[in-house]
Write a protein that holds these residues in place. Structure first.
Motif, short mmCIF file in Angstrom:
data_model
loop_
_atom_site.label_atom_id
_atom_site.label_comp_id
_atom_site.label_asym_id
_atom_site.label_seq_id
_atom_site.Cartn_x
_atom_site.Cartn_y
_atom_site.Cartn_z
N VAL A 162 0.86 4.08 -2.66
CA VAL A 162 0.93 5.65 -2.68
C VAL A 162 1.99 6.36 -3.09
CG1 VAL A 162 0.60 7.20 -0.65
CG2 VAL A 162 -0.68 5.45 -0.71
N GLN A 209 0.77 -1.15 0.07
CA GLN A 209 -0.08 0.09 0.06
C GLN A 209 0.76 1.31 -0.07
OE1 GLN A 209 -2.21 -0.84 3.43
NE2 GLN A 209 -4.00 -1.53 2.39
N ILE A 259 2.09 6.89 -7.00
CA ILE A 259 0.89 7.74 -7.06
C ILE A 259 1.38 9.02 -6.93
CG2 ILE A 259 -1.35 8.88 -6.64
CD1 ILE A 259 -2.48 5.81 -5.98
N VAL A 260 2.22 9.41 -5.85
CA VAL A 260 2.80 10.79 -5.60
C VAL A 260 3.64 11.22 -6.78
CG1 VAL A 260 4.06 12.04 -3.92
CG2 VAL A 260 2.21 10.51 -3.26
#
Length: 78
Positions: free
Chosen positions: A11, A7, A14-15
């Motif tokens: 994240v 996870q 995506i950042v």
């Protein structure tokens, strides 16, 4: 129940896609500089009161001694 490594990687991906690596590098260096400045100011505050107290003591001593060191002028010698 906690956040797994997968996870966190999603994240992070995506950042990176949203901001780009250059922008993230700039943000990281700015954050590091801010933390260094904060630590430096905290260390300066710890040393300043002692320095200011000693300076104030010297100023008070100099102000106290200044009138005693003045010599009255002799009107006959000019």
């Amino acid at each position: 129940m906690g956040i797994s490594i997968w996870q966190l990687l999603i994240v992070l991906g995506i950042v990176i896609l949203l901001f780009g690596t250059k922008k993230l590098r700039n943000i990281g260096s700015d954050l590091g500089g801010a933390i260094r400045g904060f630590k430096k100011s905290m260390n300066d505050e710890d040393t300043k009161p002692a320095d200011q107290d000693s300076l104030e003591d010297k100023d008070q001593t100099a102000a106290y001694r200044a009138p005693a060191e003045e010599k009255p002028r002799d009107k006959t010698t000019g």
